[in-house]
Design an enzyme around this catalytic site. Sequence first.
Site, short mmCIF file in Angstrom:
data_model
loop_
_atom_site.label_atom_id
_atom_site.label_comp_id
_atom_site.label_asym_id
_atom_site.label_seq_id
_atom_site.Cartn_x
_atom_site.Cartn_y
_atom_site.Cartn_z
N LYS A 191 22.31 76.28 51.21
CA LYS A 191 21.08 76.91 51.45
C LYS A 191 20.91 78.03 50.45
O LYS A 191 19.49 78.21 50.18
CB LYS A 191 20.94 77.22 52.85
CG LYS A 191 21.95 78.42 53.35
CD LYS A 191 21.19 79.79 53.38
CE LYS A 191 22.57 80.64 53.77
NZ LYS A 191 22.04 82.22 53.65
N THR A 248 16.14 81.85 54.60
CA THR A 248 16.54 82.13 53.48
C THR A 248 15.63 81.79 52.30
O THR A 248 15.43 82.93 51.25
CB THR A 248 17.85 81.72 53.06
OG1 THR A 248 18.90 81.84 54.25
CG2 THR A 248 18.69 82.26 51.92
#
Length: 332
Positions: A191, A248
């Site tokens: 990620k 994120t």
Amino acid sequence: MKIAVLGAGGWGSALAILLNQNGNKVTLWEFNPKYAETLSLHRENFYYLPGIKIPKTIDITNDLEYAVKDKSLVVISTPTQFIRNSLSRLKNFDFKDSLLVSVSKGIEISSNFLVSDILTDIFGGIKRENILCLSGPSHAEEVSRKLPTAVVCSSSDNNKSRIVQKVFSNSYFRVYSNDDIIGTEVCGALKNVIAIAAGISDGTGFGDNTKAAIMTRGIHEIMKLGLKMGAKKETFFGLAGIGDLIVTCGSDHSRNRRVGIQLGEGKKLKDILSESKMVAEGVATTKAAYDLSKKLNIELPITHQVYDILYKNKKPIKATELLMTRNLKEEF
């Protein structure tokens, strides 16, 4: 419970404070001896978690063996690329009665190992079920301010997961569990690569459509790599997967997104990294993921373009054009 937290960055400090508030006896280990003295004296992590006081009941040390001695639980928050060098000094230490909980998110460049594999490699005698992973959408800045947060603990042993759930959980920090440590670690690592891509999109001036496409196709890439490595499909749609990816790719707290924004604005990677005190795990993980994709013979288009931008100075506009003009295909 007696707990050691290894790594006094923002996340390590936030978790040390949380665990201390939950009634545990916590020792926080800082690699830099001078900064360990600063933390102990001023009780504030000026670099990584400014404005948050560290309770005096937390023992702060630069002595690694002292930190882990007689601890039932050891939390590892050292950046992934430094874990082997930092912890190899403990390779003969007896951890048979301790649980090791990794909160680091990356893949080691030299070996292409996930963090649990690094720990198994360092500590040859440790039981695999005694290594756990805690991951999910959890910025240190928000956890330290007691903002509601949910994460997942992964272990091959559900009984060990339950122990960690009880130790970490409280009124603002909720821990779920799963038995897919590979999938959880792949999600946490990859990620950050997709967050760099999302940041590049923002820095270049692209819109919401672009970032939505990056995130959606990004989770597809993360899942493709994870499944090839033995992960379970449902993990990628949970807190460790889509949950952590959302936070994120979209948050101003994200250091990986911040690196991407600056790249999109035209800055050089070496200048970006030299100006930052914090480690953006996604930079190294991009190379490791790129190498893994070649080794496993799988196609990760976004990851490959981020690699070219980071390591071959490819222009973001050119990388985007190449992604958009690939051969047309079915979505699934």
